[in-house]
Structure formats: C-alpha cells, structure tokens
Design a protein around this motif. Structure first.
Motif, PDB file in Angstrom:
ATOM      1  N   HIS A   4      -3.525  -4.934  13.490  1.00  0.00           N
ATOM      2  CA  HIS A   4      -3.271  -5.611  14.598  1.00  0.00           C
ATOM      3  C   HIS A   4      -4.045  -5.157  15.971  1.00  0.00           C
ATOM      4  N   PRO A   5      -4.567  -5.991  16.787  1.00  0.00           N
ATOM      5  CA  PRO A   5      -5.176  -5.314  17.984  1.00  0.00           C
ATOM      6  C   PRO A   5      -4.347  -4.435  18.765  1.00  0.00           C
ATOM      7  N   SER A   6      -2.801  -4.831  18.723  1.00  0.00           N
ATOM      8  CA  SER A   6      -2.027  -3.574  19.439  1.00  0.00           C
ATOM      9  C   SER A   6      -2.025  -2.335  18.757  1.00  0.00           C
ATOM     10  N   GLY A   7      -2.519  -2.212  17.777  1.00  0.00           N
ATOM     11  CA  GLY A   7      -2.691  -0.921  17.197  1.00  0.00           C
ATOM     12  C   GLY A   7      -1.524  -0.775  15.944  1.00  0.00           C
ATOM     13  N   SER A   8      -0.750  -1.745  15.622  1.00  0.00           N
ATOM     14  CA  SER A   8      -0.012  -1.632  14.628  1.00  0.00           C
ATOM     15  C   SER A   8      -0.724  -1.882  13.177  1.00  0.00           C
ATOM     16  N   SER A   9      -0.223  -1.598  12.018  1.00  0.00           N
ATOM     17  CA  SER A   9      -0.863  -1.967  10.636  1.00  0.00           C
ATOM     18  C   SER A   9       0.165  -1.779   9.583  1.00  0.00           C
ATOM     19  N   ALA A  10      -0.094  -2.344   8.542  1.00  0.00           N
ATOM     20  CA  ALA A  10       0.440  -2.438   7.264  1.00  0.00           C
ATOM     21  C   ALA A  10      -0.187  -2.357   6.089  1.00  0.00           C
ATOM     22  N   GLN A  11       0.307  -1.601   5.133  1.00  0.00           N
ATOM     23  CA  GLN A  11      -0.443  -1.547   3.953  1.00  0.00           C
ATOM     24  C   GLN A  11       0.565  -2.318   2.912  1.00  0.00           C
ATOM     25  N   VAL A  60       5.142  -3.792   0.117  1.00  0.00           N
ATOM     26  CA  VAL A  60       4.585  -3.278   1.316  1.00  0.00           C
ATOM     27  C   VAL A  60       5.193  -1.624   1.223  1.00  0.00           C
ATOM     28  N   VAL A  61       4.168  -0.814   1.510  1.00  0.00           N
ATOM     29  CA  VAL A  61       4.209   0.425   1.510  1.00  0.00           C
ATOM     30  C   VAL A  61       4.135   1.434   2.747  1.00  0.00           C
ATOM     31  N   SER A  62       3.832   0.588   3.842  1.00  0.00           N
ATOM     32  CA  SER A  62       3.619   1.254   5.325  1.00  0.00           C
ATOM     33  C   SER A  62       3.734   0.245   6.385  1.00  0.00           C
ATOM     34  N   TRP A  63       4.434   0.245   7.189  1.00  0.00           N
ATOM     35  CA  TRP A  63       4.281  -0.493   8.520  1.00  0.00           C
ATOM     36  C   TRP A  63       4.376   0.505   9.684  1.00  0.00           C
ATOM     37  N   THR A 107       7.475   2.241  -7.048  1.00  0.00           N
ATOM     38  CA  THR A 107       7.327   3.023  -6.124  1.00  0.00           C
ATOM     39  C   THR A 107       8.728   2.950  -5.056  1.00  0.00           C
ATOM     40  N   ARG A 108       9.494   3.943  -4.993  1.00  0.00           N
ATOM     41  CA  ARG A 108      10.528   4.107  -3.981  1.00  0.00           C
ATOM     42  C   ARG A 108      10.402   4.109  -2.831  1.00  0.00           C
ATOM     43  N   GLY A 109      10.582   3.085  -2.072  1.00  0.00           N
ATOM     44  CA  GLY A 109      10.369   2.782  -0.647  1.00  0.00           C
ATOM     45  C   GLY A 109       9.639   1.736  -0.302  1.00  0.00           C
ATOM     46  N   GLY A 110       9.359   1.454   1.163  1.00  0.00           N
ATOM     47  CA  GLY A 110       8.795   0.427   1.773  1.00  0.00           C
ATOM     48  C   GLY A 110       9.515  -0.846   1.417  1.00  0.00           C
ATOM     49  N   ILE A 111       8.872  -1.984   1.407  1.00  0.00           N
ATOM     50  CA  ILE A 111       9.654  -3.202   0.871  1.00  0.00           C
ATOM     51  C   ILE A 111       9.082  -3.791  -0.467  1.00  0.00           C
ATOM     52  N   SER A 112      10.293  -3.655  -1.305  1.00  0.00           N
ATOM     53  CA  SER A 112       9.982  -4.390  -2.588  1.00  0.00           C
ATOM     54  C   SER A 112      10.640  -5.627  -2.873  1.00  0.00           C
TER      55      SER A 112
END
Length: 306
Positions: A19-26, A34-37, A60-65
């Motif tokens: 996102h232009p604000s600098g935020s990101s997600a993987q 989702v493994v990163s936000w 994978t344990r973590g993120g949003i599953s």
C-alpha cells in the motif's frame, strides 16, 4: 495496486500486497494463509512461531489461517479441518469481489478435490478475498455448496496477533457473555470480569459476541480492533509456558508475545442447501491507544462496520 508473487523462505508461492502508506501483507498460496501484515512503520502486527514447521502437509503456526470445515478436534477430520493444508489458487471467477478505493487485494480459491471428498463427502468452493488498506486488513471468506445435497460446517479465521507481553494485554467486548471453557471439559460459564486479562493458560469459545472486539496492548500503546460479520463466536487462546514447551512448532517463550482472537462460527454450524453460499467478513485495524474503554460504541457494535 497490482499484487506481486514472490518466493517465501519455505519455498511456497507467496502473494505480496503493498500500500502507498508503506503497509504490506504476505499471503501463502499454501493454506490461503496470511503470514505477515506490517503497518506503515514496517512493524509486524501478526505473530509467527519461532519454530514454524515448514514440512508439508503441516500448517504454519501463526498469521491468519482458515479453519474449515471443522475447528479443533470436534469432528472426524484433521485438527482445524483441511483448508489450511491445501494449495490454493488465484481466483479466476469472472465476477470477483472488487477492492475498495485505495486498497490492494487478492482473490483466492480452494475447490474440493478427490482427496477431500474421500474424507468429507461434500463438494464445495471456498473463496477468500483479502484487502490491504490504510491501517487495516480485511478478509472476506465465502463457502459455496456445489453439491446436490445440503451440508453443514464450522468456520474460523484464526488470528495470531503480535503483542508486547501477554501479561500486559486486555481484551474488551466479551464481558457478561457465555463461553465454553476448553480447559474445563467444554463446560459453559458466564464471563464475570470487566475485561479479559491473562496470567495462565487460556482457551475459551465466547458465544454470540458483538461485532467488535478490542485487544489492548498497554506496553505498545496499540489497540487491535477486530470487526466481524456472520461469525458470531470468538475463540481466545494462549498456551502459556507448559503447553508452549509441549507444542513442537512453538518456541518455549513464544507464548509471551502472542494472543489468538479468532472470528468463528462454532456453536451453531452453518448449513448450506445445494448451490447456496455463505459469506463472512473480518476487518482488523489498529489505533494508537493504550486504553479502549468507552470506545466500544454500542451502535457500531450492533449495526455495522466503521
């Protein structure tokens, strides 16, 4: 804003949203997870285990599953269902959900396979629309019955939130509600505390919850606001020290920096007739505040997203 497919250290194809604000997600295609936000300051908002098991077919344990069509060990399938251990695809649906203005998004799909039908004999299509906006991450799951007979399922988005210190965290919005305590043979109780705090192992399913729940991290002076729709229940979980040491894919001290607050439909399973579709929604945002009392506007809780 176009999405980008990148490599992941574990070798899985990964969608990168920016996102232009600098935020990101993987988002991993494996499990649709989702493994990163990260926020605009590049701070990671989701917890990932320091001992994540990258061996297929382990999740994978973590993120949003995505947990479908069961949660926990309450059914005959693998724990938390099989959706999180399947390879998803980019959705070629000719009418995908469109992102809102100024948001980056991806549409994923998982359709029942011959392997799935052997262990759960119901044909389905499971879709997940993920949108990254300024200060928020939105997930819209959809389940369509493509079978000739009705079926039922339970569903959850398992949110591993990154916190500074679990002992400094409180959860608001679940006061006075009934819950099943998984540490007490799933007996039903009523929450008596003004807010939920943590000083030991915690595993409860709160029932008929409001649409908004706040997770307040005093040390980081940050509040997660979790908004949800068509997922009336909420699972709150932290393994604490002894359970953390017993879990092979969780570091011994990881419990201190994580809290799971899941959006779920558990108590009353979703029933779909042939060719019917169910759609849920979850939005997580952060506000720079160490205290949230008085901000749970009952009008917003009852009537919709902000």
């Amino acid at each position: 804003m176009p999405l980008k497919i990148v490599g992941h250290p574990d070798g899985f194809p990964t969608i990168l949203l920016t996102h232009p604000s600098g935020s990101s997600a993987q988002v991993l295609l494996y499990g649709g997870q989702v493994v990163s936000w990260k926020n605009e300051r590049r701070e990671e908002l989701l917890f990932m285990s320091s001992k994540t098991n990258s061996k297929l077919p382990k999740a994978t344990r973590g993120g949003i599953s995505v947990c479908f069509p069961q949660l926990g060990n309450l059914g005959s399938l693998e724990q938390h269902g099989f959706a999180r251990t399947r390879m998803w695809s980019l959705d070629s649906d000719p009418s995908p959900l469109l992102p809102a203005n100024n948001q980056s998004s991806v549409n994923l799909v998982s359709k029942s396979t011959d392997e799935d039908l052997k262990i759960w004999p119901h044909s389905f299509e499971l879709r997940l629309h993920i949108m990254l906006g300024p200060g928020k991450l939105t997930l819209i799951p959809r389940v369509r019955n493509t079978d000739t007979k009705a079926f039922s399922f339970v569903f959850a988005l398992c949110n591993y939130l990154s916190v500074s210190d679990i002992s400094e965290v409180r959860v608001e919005g679940l006061e006075t509600l009934d819950y099943f305590d998984n540490l007490s043979k799933r007996d039903r109780f009523t929450e008596q505390a003004d807010a939920i705090t943590f000083d030991g192992k915690f595993e409860r399913v709160y029932l008929s919850t409001p649409r908004k729940i706040a997770v307040i991290d005093h040390e980081k002076k940050r509040t997660f606001e979790l908004w949800k729709d068509k997922m009336p229940d909420a699972v709150v979980w932290n393994p604490w020290d002894k359970k953390a040491k017993a879990l092979p894919d969780l570091g011994n001290e990881d419990y201190q920096s994580m809290l799971c607050v899941d959006s779920a439909a558990i108590e009353t399973p979703v029933v779909l007739k042939p060719f019917e579709e169910w759609k849920g929604r979850q939005e997580i945002s952060t506000v720079s505040s160490s205290y949230c009392s008085g901000q749970l506007d009952p009008r917003k809780v009852l009537y919709g997203f902000h």
